[in-house]
Design a protein around this motif. Structure first.
Motif, mmCIF file in Angstrom:
data_model
loop_
_atom_site.group_PDB
_atom_site.id
_atom_site.type_symbol
_atom_site.label_atom_id
_atom_site.label_comp_id
_atom_site.label_asym_id
_atom_site.label_seq_id
_atom_site.Cartn_x
_atom_site.Cartn_y
_atom_site.Cartn_z
ATOM 1 N N SER A 69 8.353 -9.955 -5.050
ATOM 2 C CA SER A 69 7.328 -9.862 -6.035
ATOM 3 C C SER A 69 7.222 -8.392 -6.686
ATOM 4 O O SER A 69 7.133 -7.342 -5.818
ATOM 5 N N LEU A 70 6.764 -8.473 -7.864
ATOM 6 C CA LEU A 70 6.415 -7.257 -8.600
ATOM 7 C C LEU A 70 5.060 -7.146 -8.473
ATOM 8 O O LEU A 70 4.541 -5.966 -8.626
ATOM 9 N N LYS A 71 4.148 -8.027 -8.030
ATOM 10 C CA LYS A 71 2.574 -7.629 -7.860
ATOM 11 C C LYS A 71 2.439 -6.879 -6.592
ATOM 12 O O LYS A 71 1.461 -6.113 -6.878
ATOM 13 N N ASN A 72 3.132 -6.914 -5.644
ATOM 14 C CA ASN A 72 2.832 -6.307 -4.418
ATOM 15 C C ASN A 72 3.311 -4.739 -4.560
ATOM 16 O O ASN A 72 4.583 -4.373 -4.468
ATOM 17 N N ILE A 73 2.661 -3.783 -4.734
ATOM 18 C CA ILE A 73 2.849 -2.305 -5.077
ATOM 19 C C ILE A 73 3.843 -1.616 -3.764
ATOM 20 O O ILE A 73 4.612 -0.917 -3.727
ATOM 21 N N PHE A 74 3.587 -2.340 -2.583
ATOM 22 C CA PHE A 74 4.273 -2.091 -1.440
ATOM 23 C C PHE A 74 5.666 -2.196 -1.414
ATOM 24 O O PHE A 74 6.376 -0.978 -0.923
ATOM 25 N N PHE A 75 6.101 -3.160 -1.947
ATOM 26 C CA PHE A 75 7.455 -3.253 -2.183
ATOM 27 C C PHE A 75 8.127 -2.187 -3.211
ATOM 28 O O PHE A 75 9.381 -1.753 -3.093
ATOM 29 N N ALA A 76 7.419 -2.017 -4.318
ATOM 30 C CA ALA A 76 7.630 -0.837 -5.155
ATOM 31 C C ALA A 76 7.755 0.424 -4.413
ATOM 32 O O ALA A 76 8.843 1.262 -4.757
ATOM 33 N N GLU A 77 6.913 0.578 -3.625
ATOM 34 C CA GLU A 77 6.924 1.906 -2.722
ATOM 35 C C GLU A 77 8.462 1.876 -1.963
ATOM 36 O O GLU A 77 9.065 3.277 -1.991
ATOM 37 N N ILE A 78 8.566 1.021 -1.286
ATOM 38 C CA ILE A 78 9.875 0.868 -0.624
ATOM 39 C C ILE A 78 10.821 1.265 -1.551
ATOM 40 O O ILE A 78 11.816 2.139 -1.129
ATOM 41 N N ALA A 79 10.835 0.435 -2.532
ATOM 42 C CA ALA A 79 12.220 0.687 -3.382
ATOM 43 C C ALA A 79 12.436 1.812 -4.058
ATOM 44 O O ALA A 79 13.529 2.575 -4.209
ATOM 45 N N ASP A 80 11.315 2.477 -4.345
ATOM 46 C CA ASP A 80 11.242 4.010 -5.059
ATOM 47 C C ASP A 80 11.884 4.871 -4.035
ATOM 48 O O ASP A 80 12.694 5.903 -4.306
ATOM 49 N N ASP A 104 -0.915 1.846 8.243
ATOM 50 C CA ASP A 104 0.233 2.522 7.424
ATOM 51 C C ASP A 104 1.533 1.817 7.685
ATOM 52 O O ASP A 104 2.003 2.169 8.975
ATOM 53 N N SER A 105 2.320 1.073 6.777
ATOM 54 C CA SER A 105 3.619 0.626 7.558
ATOM 55 C C SER A 105 4.709 1.597 7.175
ATOM 56 O O SER A 105 5.839 1.252 7.068
ATOM 57 N N ARG A 106 4.461 2.613 6.760
ATOM 58 C CA ARG A 106 5.438 3.766 6.449
ATOM 59 C C ARG A 106 6.415 3.276 5.519
ATOM 60 O O ARG A 106 7.884 3.427 5.857
ATOM 61 N N PRO A 107 6.337 2.954 4.205
ATOM 62 C CA PRO A 107 7.046 2.611 3.419
ATOM 63 C C PRO A 107 8.133 3.865 3.038
ATOM 64 O O PRO A 107 9.343 3.505 2.710
ATOM 65 N N VAL A 108 7.906 5.113 3.218
ATOM 66 C CA VAL A 108 8.721 6.151 3.004
ATOM 67 C C VAL A 108 9.572 5.947 3.980
ATOM 68 O O VAL A 108 11.076 6.105 3.725
ATOM 69 N N ASP A 109 9.281 5.892 5.222
ATOM 70 C CA ASP A 109 10.250 5.771 6.334
ATOM 71 C C ASP A 109 11.094 4.598 6.152
ATOM 72 O O ASP A 109 12.509 4.574 6.241
ATOM 73 N N LEU A 110 10.592 3.428 5.623
ATOM 74 C CA LEU A 110 11.303 2.056 5.769
ATOM 75 C C LEU A 110 12.441 2.174 4.624
ATOM 76 O O LEU A 110 13.565 2.020 4.959
ATOM 77 N N GLY A 111 11.975 2.640 3.399
ATOM 78 C CA GLY A 111 13.143 2.889 2.178
ATOM 79 C C GLY A 111 14.044 4.008 2.397
ATOM 80 O O GLY A 111 15.170 3.814 2.364
ATOM 81 N N THR A 112 13.802 5.103 2.927
ATOM 82 C CA THR A 112 14.763 6.307 3.292
ATOM 83 C C THR A 112 15.806 5.812 4.320
ATOM 84 O O THR A 112 16.827 5.952 4.326
#
Length: 331
Positions: free
Chosen positions: A68-79, A288-296
């Motif tokens: 979803s585009l609603k949840n900013i968490f997904f966008a942070e991972i994608a970034d 803090d689910s650590r989106p930086v670490d998940l995405g990277t």
């Protein structure tokens, strides 16, 4: 896989006609167009937009599929996925599914058509059936990585937050602040993330000598109306803390608690998950689910698989807590 020749034989026209029709270079009779479209669907033909890439493995695009585009968490991972890809000369393609299995399967077909170098899938759809579409991508030489989709080693390469440990610690944080009747709001029953949150929540309550009441666990599918209803129910039951599976859900909880004129955190503590920018701006305490670490890490592992530098693996990222004013703490 079906070819243009297979379609041509099924319809009774030349391969050239089929090819030119699919590529929009000619107009054919309505009956012929319908026959070609029907044959494409029945034979499972997928158009290859990058035939050269198929032979040379030179595709430089990676697909990222999120709910979803609603949840900013997904966008942070994608970034953070995109940041890694850009440094290696890859282009990111984003596809959304509205949390539907049918749309995720359609996304997989697009990935196959585009002949992407690899793909990342985030979380399971609400109505997940099976993973045959992802297995098909793998069988066609398109490696895939799962992010926050599986929480133990299995058939797919996966990078996930340790939500089991996070759910335990989150519940313990609320207990330490004096809460004794804690409501838990999760996503969909089929999603492993919901199951591990419930497991960690129950384990912490039982360790504290408290009963995990079934009425205090609600599946709300990230639907704001369902979250508001569950919040009202919890408040009527005398709940003194609410733990939400995402910051998006927790913000809906905060809105409803305020609407009901309860004080935060004096009357009820609210805990979210994700530690998104919204959590930081609203004073929401969050796991803090650590989106930086998940995405990277997800992007790095996918590139390793694309370049055959590493085989499949499973990585758990340890979460942390960012404590803010939405949760009572005992000094």
């Amino acid at each position: 896989m079906a070819t243009l020749k297979d379609i041509a034989l099924r319809v009774g026209v030349s391969t050239c006609t089929v090819s030119r029709y699919i590529n929009g270079k000619i107009t054919v009779r309505k009956e012929t167009a319908e026959s070609i479209d029907r044959a494409i669907k029945e034979l499972g033909y997928t158009k290859n937009f990058a035939a050269v890439s198929l032979k040379t493995q030179s595709s430089r695009s990676v697909a990222v599929v999120f709910p979803s585009l609603k949840n900013i968490f997904f966008a942070e991972i994608a970034d953070h996925v995109n940041r890694v890809l850009e440094t290696r000369g890859y282009t990111m393609i984003t596809l959304t599914t509205d949390n539907l299995d049918s749309k995720e399967r359609e996304a997989a077909r697009k990935i196959l058509e585009l002949r992407a170098a690899g793909a990342i899938f985030m979380t399971l759809p609400y109505d997940h059936q099976d993973s045959s579409h992802i297995l098909q991508l793998e069988s066609q030489g398109i490696p895939c990585v799962m992010i926050n989709r599986y929480f133990e080693a299995g058939r797919f390469t996966a990078v996930s937050t340790d939500f089991l440990g996070g759910a335990r610690e989150g519940t313990n944080l609320l207990l330490a602040g004096g809460a004794r009747k804690i409501g838990l709001i999760v996503g969909a029953p089929v999603q492993p993330q919901s199951r591990v949150y419930i497991q960690g929540y129950r384990e912490s309550l039982e360790a504290a000598g408290l009963e995990a009441e079934e009425d205090l666990i609600r599946y709300c599918y990230y639907d704001e109306r369902k979250v508001a209803r569950a919040t009202r129910d919890f408040l009527r039951m005398g709940t003194d803390a609410i733990f939400a599976i995402s910051d998006y859900t927790a913000l809906a909880v905060l809105d409803e608690v305020k609407r009901q004129k309860w004080r935060i955190p004096e009357d009820v503590s609210v805990l979210g998950s994700g530690n998104s920018r919204f959590a930081q701006l609203t004073g929401l305490t969050s796991l803090d689910s650590r989106p930086v670490d998940l995405g990277t890490r997800g992007a790095e592992i996918l590139l390793e698989r694309i370049h055959r530098e590493n085989d499949s693996q499973f990585v758990l990222v340890e979460p942390e807590f960012s404590v803010r004013e939405s949760v009572r703490t005992i000094q």
